[in-house]
Every structure is written in structure tokens, then in C-alpha cells.
Design a protein around this motif. Structure first.
Motif, short mmCIF file in Angstrom:
data_model
loop_
_atom_site.label_atom_id
_atom_site.label_comp_id
_atom_site.label_asym_id
_atom_site.label_seq_id
_atom_site.Cartn_x
_atom_site.Cartn_y
_atom_site.Cartn_z
N VAL A 258 43.94 -11.74 30.04
CA VAL A 258 43.35 -12.86 29.29
C VAL A 258 42.14 -12.32 28.53
O VAL A 258 41.32 -11.60 29.09
CB VAL A 258 42.95 -13.99 30.24
CG1 VAL A 258 42.28 -15.12 29.46
CG2 VAL A 258 44.16 -14.51 31.00
N ARG A 259 42.03 -12.67 27.25
CA ARG A 259 40.96 -12.13 26.41
C ARG A 259 40.00 -13.23 26.03
O ARG A 259 40.38 -14.23 25.42
CB ARG A 259 41.56 -11.48 25.17
CG ARG A 259 40.55 -10.90 24.20
CD ARG A 259 41.25 -10.10 23.11
NE ARG A 259 40.36 -9.72 22.04
CZ ARG A 259 40.18 -10.43 20.93
NH1 ARG A 259 40.85 -11.55 20.75
NH2 ARG A 259 39.35 -10.02 19.99
N TYR A 260 38.71 -13.01 26.40
CA TYR A 260 37.63 -13.89 26.00
C TYR A 260 36.69 -13.13 25.06
O TYR A 260 36.46 -11.93 25.24
CB TYR A 260 36.85 -14.40 27.20
CG TYR A 260 37.61 -15.36 28.10
CD1 TYR A 260 38.67 -16.10 27.62
CD2 TYR A 260 37.25 -15.52 29.43
CE1 TYR A 260 39.36 -16.98 28.42
CE2 TYR A 260 37.94 -16.41 30.27
CZ TYR A 260 39.00 -17.13 29.75
OH TYR A 260 39.68 -18.00 30.55
N TRP B 84 36.57 -17.87 33.37
CA TRP B 84 37.63 -17.09 34.03
C TRP B 84 37.86 -17.60 35.45
O TRP B 84 39.02 -17.74 35.89
CB TRP B 84 37.22 -15.62 34.01
CG TRP B 84 37.98 -14.72 34.93
CD1 TRP B 84 37.51 -14.06 36.02
CD2 TRP B 84 39.35 -14.32 34.81
NE1 TRP B 84 38.48 -13.29 36.60
CE2 TRP B 84 39.63 -13.42 35.88
CE3 TRP B 84 40.36 -14.64 33.92
CZ2 TRP B 84 40.88 -12.86 36.06
CZ3 TRP B 84 41.62 -14.06 34.11
CH2 TRP B 84 41.87 -13.19 35.15
N LYS C 280 41.38 -19.31 36.81
CA LYS C 280 42.12 -18.86 37.98
C LYS C 280 42.39 -20.00 38.94
O LYS C 280 43.49 -20.13 39.49
CB LYS C 280 41.35 -17.72 38.67
CG LYS C 280 41.30 -16.43 37.89
CD LYS C 280 40.74 -15.28 38.73
CE LYS C 280 39.30 -15.54 39.14
NZ LYS C 280 38.75 -14.40 39.90
N LEU D 68 41.35 -9.50 33.00
CA LEU D 68 40.46 -10.18 32.06
C LEU D 68 39.81 -9.15 31.15
O LEU D 68 39.35 -8.10 31.61
CB LEU D 68 39.37 -10.96 32.81
CG LEU D 68 38.23 -11.54 31.97
CD1 LEU D 68 38.74 -12.62 31.02
CD2 LEU D 68 37.11 -12.07 32.85
N GLU E 240 42.60 -7.37 41.03
CA GLU E 240 42.07 -7.81 39.74
C GLU E 240 41.52 -6.65 38.94
O GLU E 240 41.13 -5.61 39.49
CB GLU E 240 40.97 -8.86 39.93
CG GLU E 240 41.47 -10.22 40.29
CD GLU E 240 40.38 -11.26 40.26
OE1 GLU E 240 40.69 -12.45 40.32
OE2 GLU E 240 39.19 -10.86 40.17
N ILE F 282 38.91 -6.10 35.36
CA ILE F 282 38.06 -6.68 34.32
C ILE F 282 37.60 -5.56 33.40
O ILE F 282 37.12 -4.51 33.86
CB ILE F 282 36.84 -7.40 34.93
CG1 ILE F 282 37.28 -8.63 35.71
CG2 ILE F 282 35.87 -7.82 33.84
CD1 ILE F 282 36.13 -9.42 36.32
#
Length: 777
Positions: free
Chosen positions: A375-377, A408, A412, A447, A469, A471
Motif C-alpha cells: 500500500v502506497r501513502y 495504515w 489493517k 507499506l 510486515e 515498511i
């Protein structure tokens, strides 16, 4: 070429394909095997066509095309290994594509002065300025052949040319000189001014941009004083080179990546004063630009107009600035506003700085690997005309890193709740515990937080990852975001804190971290029930700068020289650093040891800000419990590690102390005398001392002084940071495994570039002329 797995199957008649479909497609699966080989063969044939042209061929084909033209290669080109990454980079230096492509054109222009500049650009990758020395010789005027532009005395009323004789090694020296009979290519002493001498001044430093970043308010000198550097240090501004108008043009100051002089930054008025800045270097798309929103009046200052700038000498921060004007010192990188007319909404600047290569945080092109299924923020910084905290942002865009991390966490939880509801709807008899476990496994695991602008991102960051995970906190393409960690809590440290569980991973890419360091936390001491694998798996720091000493004074001295940039606190996480600049690394041993954690540093600077400090060590033990690997690194400070698996093409300016000497290898490195290391191969000063009698103490001391690496500067934020001096011994400058320089600037391959350019001179310089390379930067 797009592969077509069923290309052969599609050629069959329809009746056979219908029968094959009835039987489960066995014929289709059989024909896919030769079909894949047909795709490979067709792609290879297409590649053979591309390899016939210098513009599209593979790197390994360039020497063969050059051989057809009679292009002379250096002897080292015969030993290249095209499968190795370092060898591939060296191959592009030994057989430069542009130089091979321009071989015929260069032979047609043989003997011209502008050709030497083109050779430096194509063969060595250096912008250069060629100077014929005979034009700078003193000339006795003849009444019948007068040359009024030759000779003469200097005009002391014009300060601009008086700065040039010693600036950039005299590349722009306009004055006449007496004859120097020494040759410019002499080994013992190099002469420059004689009839046959031609000097090629090569500029090795590059000019890098910084776009719309906040200026630093030097409050200790006054609230109206600013520096261009966001770190608060003095940094000379460089100019953005302007392309030369024609191939026959000789490079001038505006065409080269050189520092901005005050005289160059200024435009002389009718009264020979420096009343305003020059339009050649200030403005959109040029070297310098200043933004001061709502200054001097509301709605103005975006950007500050050219007429408002005054070139000045701000070495003492003292200058009487008229209202509505800004004093700018390009040689120190300082700005001063009127004390009674300070900017209320801050100052932003765009400028150029000088550096040797693409390491640390910077606005240069770099590879950015993507996390699979991430997921791209996007996080935005404040700009002169936009405040993200007060501007509506689209979905997935945020005004702060903390906001993105909170979103984020909410995403989730929402995904887990949605998965739990779907499982219960599909099977109402499914136990809640099992449904929660399955729903938790469907939570998003990757992320990407992308910092969109070259601004300042402030605040405290705490990354706590769940099992599995990943990041990635990265800079956007062609940006240099500054992550400023503030001292906001008096009772606790305010580092960038990272922790995680089994299989978790953190990647930092393209950042400039200032104010504090990074702390990786492992399981707590009292958490004895935690399995050894329940820890962060890996931390990757790529193309980042963790400012050594956390922050800088004006003279580039560190404010906190004893503080580490990275602290591994009771964690077994692997640490990997690539193309970075950072301060010391401190390792606090975990409760459950096991095998030492891997630490790999390549193409980076490990700077403890002093040779008497510890660059890698432990505050609670004699050595850091890690197994380190150093590849093409420069280390300032002592290394105290449990083991070194491999050290290659690196410089250790201080002593190295390793506990485990039976494992690992140190090869083609400089290791300070008195070090305790694994077995060494072809290291210095070992080879130099081997040629001296063991009982000759004076000779051994002399060799130790001679072979020691000499740096132009060891202070971060200076243009020549960690670059070897030109008078450094050959054992260091050409002592790497491929005869390049040891240390972080190994991949620049400067010795090979110089040798390649010298080889071109032998072919293209006219007979009776001596052409020599002079390094101007």
C-alpha cells in the motif's frame, strides 16, 4: 518482446485444438516447451541486430566495435568480467560508449583545442577547460605586429580578474606569465607556461540541485540570519552549468560546475558597485532562487525578485541591509534580511551544491525497489505556496508521517474486520478464535510511505512492525527530504525507533536524517518467554545520510560528535547499509546471543567524526557482537567487532580490533598499524613495511607516514568530503583489487579515467605539443 506461449499451438487447425481441449490440453502444454525456446531464439536474433549499433549495443560489445575502428583500449580492459557488478562499471570507464561513438569525428578534428574538452567529457566523464599556455606568455610588442591583448600588467581597479589566478588551480587565469621551461607532463615538477604546453583543467566535482527546501534560521546570530543549508552549516553554492553554444566553443566559467564567486554572482552597475545579482545565476531554472512568502508585503516573495538581492560578504554576519533587500553571500551560503523586516512565514531556497558522487541523500536518480503488494501513502511537506496541514489532500495523501502511519493501522484493522465478517458469513459455525486468526492473516503486510518534496518532515517516528510486515520509508524520485528528529521529551530519547516481530523488515531510502539517530529495539530483558526469532529481521538503509554528530555548526564541526547514528539495542536484526553516510554504530548485546548478527556496509562512509573515537563498538562490552562486512567503504574511527567476514577495497583510518581472527578475510584494504584482524591479503601498510628491514625503526616510521591515506576533507557537508588528496600515495589511490582507489569513492574509477584520457592525448594532440591534465577540483 512480449512472449507468446501458444504461438505454435495457434498455428494448428481448429479440429486438433478442439480435440485437445476435450482431453485437457496435453498437446498445448507440449507445444509450449518449444514455444518458449522459440521466443528466446527470436529475442536473441533481435538483440544481435541491436548490438550492431553503438547506441543500442550491450556494454560488452562496445570494445569490439571500438576495435573495428582502431580504438585503443587500456590493458586493464582485457581482464574485465562482464558478470560482476563492479567490473561492469569499470568496463564503462575503460571502454566509454560516447568516446567510441565519436572516434571518427575526433580524428577529423584532430589538433583542435575544443577537441580536448570533448575527449575529457567522452573518455573520462569530466567537464573540462582547455588552455593554450603560449597565449598567456608575456609578449614584447613589435611596432609592425602589435597584439595589444597580450601581456601587460594587471588592472588593480578591477577586482574580478584578480581572483582568478589562484582560483580553481588557475583555470581562468587571464594574466601574462614569464616562461617556465619545465614540461607540463614532468614527473618531478610540472611547468605550465611555455610554447608547446596545453593544459586541460578537469572538474571532477559535480553540481547537485536542492529544490525548494527550507533555509535554516541561524538564531544564535540573529533571527534575520539564514543559511542555505538546512543543517545550519556554511556551504558554498555551486552554479548550474550552461550548455556550450557550439562544439568549437571553449568552456567558460558559466559552462562548468564551479563554486559561485561573489563577483560572478553580482552584476556590476554603472558606478562599478555590486548593486544587484546577475540574471545569469538567479531565477527559475538557474543556480539560485529564494522564496519568502508575503515578504516584504503580502502576496509577494514567491519568488523574491532579482532586484531585491544584494551580493555581499557575510563572513561576520554583519551587513547593513536596506529595507526591501536581502544580502546573499554565495561563497558561504548565507542570507541576511533587514533586522526590522524579517520574513514571518519562513524562507525557502533552491540552489546547487558540490559533491563527488551519488551517495547519501540527494536529488539524483537511483533505483527504488518496490515492496510486493504494498500500500502506497504519500506525505507532503510545507512549501512556500502550500501548507499541507491547511490544504485538502486526496485519498492516500497526508500532511505528516505520523498521520500516514495512523491511517495504515486503521486500514489493517478495517481489513481484518472485513475479513472476519466474510468468514463468519461463509461459515457461521467457524469458531471466533479461528476466524480471528484467519482474518489476521489477511491483513495487508507491506507499506510504502513516500515523501513527495525536498522539504523538512519533523516529529517523532516509532515503527513497530507485526510479524511478516515490511515498511519502506523513501524519498520520491529526484527529491531529498529531510527527516528532522526533534528533542521533544526531556525524560526519554527521541530517536527514530524501530522494532518488529518475526520476519519484519524496514527500508529507509533516499533520506537525510538530522537531529537524532536511529534506534532498533529488540525484545525487552524481562520478556524471556519471547522466542529468539520474534525480533526485527532486517533494517536496510539505502542512499541515506544520517548526519555524523546529529547536527552541524557553521564550520561543519559536529555538535554531538560522540553520539551514534544507529543503535542496535538487544536486537538480532541484520543491518545493511548501501551508498550511505552515517556516524558511529553502537551495538548493545541481546540477552540470548546465538550467532552474531550480520552487518553489511558497502559503498558508504562510517564517520565517528574523529580517528580517536569508536565507529563500531559496544557501550557495555569490549567489542560489538556482530559479524561485519565492509565493501568499498571509508571508516573514520576504531572498529571493535566480534568478527569480520570480509573487508574489501576499504580504508580503515583507525585501528581495527576483531575478537574472532580465524574466520574472514581482509583484502586490498588500508588497515591502520597495530590492528588485530583476520588474515590479510594485499593490504597496506603491510606491503610497504615488508620492503623495509625489520630492525630499521626510522625507515618503518617513514613508510607508515608515507602510506597513510591523505584526505582533502573529513568534515561532512564539505564538497571534498572523504576524497583522497591528489598527493596521496599510489598504494592508496590505485590499491584496490581493480587498481582503482580504496575507499568510498572506489566506483568513480578516477585512476582509470585519468589513464584513459591520457591515452587519448597520445593520439589526438599535435606533434610537438605537450598536453597535461590538471585537476581543478
Amino acid at each position: 518482446m512480449t512472449p507468446r506461449p501458444d504461438r505454435l499451438y495457434d498455428l494448428l487447425p481448429v479440429v486438433y485444438r478442439m480435440r485437445d481441449a476435450e482431453q485437457g490440453y496435453p498437446l498445448r502444454d507440449l507445444l509450449r516447451v518449444p514455444g518458449r525456446q522459440a521466443d528466446v531464439l527470436e529475442a536473441d536474433i533481435a538483440r544481435l541486430y541491436d548490438n550492431a549499433f553503438i547506441e543500442t549495443c550491450d556494454d560488452w560489445v562496445v570494445p569490439y566495435i571500438g576495435d573495428l575502428l582502431g580504438y585503443t583500449l587500456l590493458p586493464e580492459a582485457a581482464t574485465l568480467d562482464e558478470d560482476g557488478a563492479c567490473a561492469a562499471g569499470l568496463g564503462r570507464v575503460l571502454a566509454p560508449r560516447a568516446d567510441v561513438a565519436n572516434t571518427i569525428d575526433a580524428r577529423r578534428r584532430k589538433g583542435t583545442l575544443s577537441l580536448l574538452e570533448d575527449l575529457a567529457r567522452d573518455a573520462a566523464g569530466w567537464p573540462a577547460r582547455a588552455v593554450e599556455s603560449y597565449r598567456l606568455l608575456g609578449w614584447m610588442q613589435h611596432l609592425d605586429h602589435r597584439r595589444l591583448s597580450r601581456g601587460g600588467s594587471a588592472d588593480l581597479r578591477d577586482p574580478g580578474p584578480l581572483q582568478l589566478p589562484g582560483w580553481q588551480r588557475g583555470a581562468f587565469d587571464p594574466f601574462a606569465h614569464s616562461v617556465d621551461v619545465r614540461r607540463i607532463v614532468g614527473r618531478r615538477g610540472r611547468g605550465r607556461y611555455n610554447l608547446p604546453e596545453v593544459g586541460l583543467f578537469a572538474f571532477r566535482l559535480k553540481s547537485y540541485p536542492v529544490t525548494t527546501t527550507p533555509a535554516y534560521c541561524a538564531e544564535e546570530n540573529g533571527p534575520h540570519c539564514y543559511t542555505f543549508s538546512v543543517l545550519g552549516n556554511d556551504a558554498p553554492l555551486y552554479q548550474r552549468p550552461i550548455a556550450e553554444p557550439a562544439p568549437t566553443h571553449i568552456a567558460e566559467e558559466r559552462n562548468l560546475p564551479v563554486p559561485l564567486r561573489r563577483y560572478r554572482f553580482a552584476e556590476r552597475g554603472a558606478a562599478a558597485d555590486y548593486a544587484r545579482a546577475s540574471a545569469d545565476v538567479y531565477g527559475e531554472g538557474r543556480s539560485v532562487l529564494v522564496y519568502a512568502p508575503d515578504w516584504p508585503a503580502k502576496g509577494q516573495g514567491l519568488p523574491v525578485p532579482l532586484d531585491a538581492l544584494i551580493p555581499a560578504d557575510l563572513s561576520g554576519w554583519r551587513y547593513r541591509v536596506p529595507r526591501g533587500r536581502i544580502a546573499v553571500d554565495p561563497e558561504l551560503g548565507r542570507l541576511v534580511f533587514p533586522p526590522d523586516q524579517r520574513p514571518k512565514r519562513g524562507v525557502w531556497v533552491s540552489y546547487q551544491y558540490g559533491f563527488a558522487g551519488d551517495i547519501g541523500g540527494g536529488e539524483y536518480a537511483r533505483r527504488m525497489p518496490e515492496l510486493e503488494g504494498a500500500v502506497r501513502y504519500v506525505v507532503h511537506a510545507a512549501l512556500p505556496d502550500r501548507d499541507p496541514a491547511k490544504t485538502p489532500l486526496p485519498a492516500g495523501h497526508f500532511a505528516g508521517i505520523a498521520d500516514a502511519l495512523d491511517a495504515w493501522a486503521e486500514a489493517k484493522d478495517a481489513a481484518e474486520a472485513q475479513a472476519f465478517a466474510a468468514l463468519k458469513d461463509a461459515d457461521p459455525q467457524l469458531p471466533d478464535d479461528e476466524a480471528h486468526a484467519q482474518a489476521k492473516a489477511r491483513r495487508p503486510r507491506a507499506l510504502i510511505v513516500e515523501l513527495a518534496e525536498s522539504g523538512v518532515y519533523e516529529g517523532r517516528i516509532d515503527l513497530q512492525l507485526e510479524a511478516g510486515e515490511a515498511i519502506q520509508l523513501r524519498a520520491a524520485e529526484r527529491t531529498r527530504p529531510v527527516l528532522r528528529l526533534l528533542d521533544v521529551r526531556a525524560s526519554q530519547p527521541d530517536a527514530l525507533t524501530i522494532g518488529g516481530l518475526r520476519g519484519s523488515r524496514v527500508v529507509l531510502d533516499g533520506l537525510l536524517v538530522v537531529g537524532r539517530g536511529i534506534e532498533v529495539q529488540g525484545p525487552a530483558d524481562d520478556d524471556l518467554l519471547c522466542a529468539p526469532e520474534d525480533d526485527l529481521c532486517e533494517l536496510v538503509i539505502r542512499h541515506c545520510t544520517l548526519v555524523p554528530g546529529w547536527s552541524l555548526h557553521c564550520d561543519c564541526d559536529p555538535k554531538r560528535p560522540g553520539e551514534p547514528s544507529v543503535t542496535l539495542d538487544r536486537t538480532r536484526a541484520a543491518l545493511r547499509i548501501e551508498h550511505g553516510i552515517l556516524g558511529a554504530i553502537a551495538v548493545i548485546s541481546p540477552v540470548r546471543r546465538g550467532e552474531p548478527s550480520p552487518l553489511r556496509i558497502c559503498d558508504s562512509v562510517l564517520d565517528a567524526t574523529g580517528i580517536d573515537r569508536v565507529a563500531l563498538g559496544s557501550p557495555d562490552e569490549a567489542v560489538a557482537y556482530v559479524e561485519a562486512t565492509f565493501e568499498r567503504c571509508t571508516v573514520i574511527g576504531e572498529i571493535q567487532a566480534h568478527g569480520i567476514a570480509l573487508a574489501e577495497d576499504s580504508i580503515f583510518a583507525s585501528r581495527v580490533r576483531v575478537l574472532r581472527r580465524q574466520h574472514g578475510c581482509v583484502r586490498f584494504c588500508y588497515v591502520a598499524d597495530g590492528s588485530r584482524t583476520p588474515r590479510r591479503f594485499h593490504c597496506q601498510p603491510d606491503l610497504a613495511l615488508a620492503a623495509v628491514a625489520p630492525d630499521d625503526a626510522a625507515a618503518r616510521a617513514g613508510e607508515l607516514r608515507r602510506v597513510a591515506p591523505q584526505f582533502i576533507s573529513v568534515r561532512y557537508a564539505t564538497p571534498d568530503y572523504m576524497r583522497l588528496a591528489d598527493d596521496c600515495c599510489a598504494e592508496i589511490r590505485t590499491g584496490a583489487s581493480d587498481r582503482s582507489a580504496m575507499g568510498v569513492w572506489h566506483d568513480l574509477h578516477e585512476p582509470q579515467r585519468e589513464a584513459n584520457l591520457a591515452a587519448r592525448f597520445e593520439e589526438y594532440v599535435p606533434a610537438g605539443t605537450d598536453a597535461g591534465i590538471i585537476f581543478a577540483s
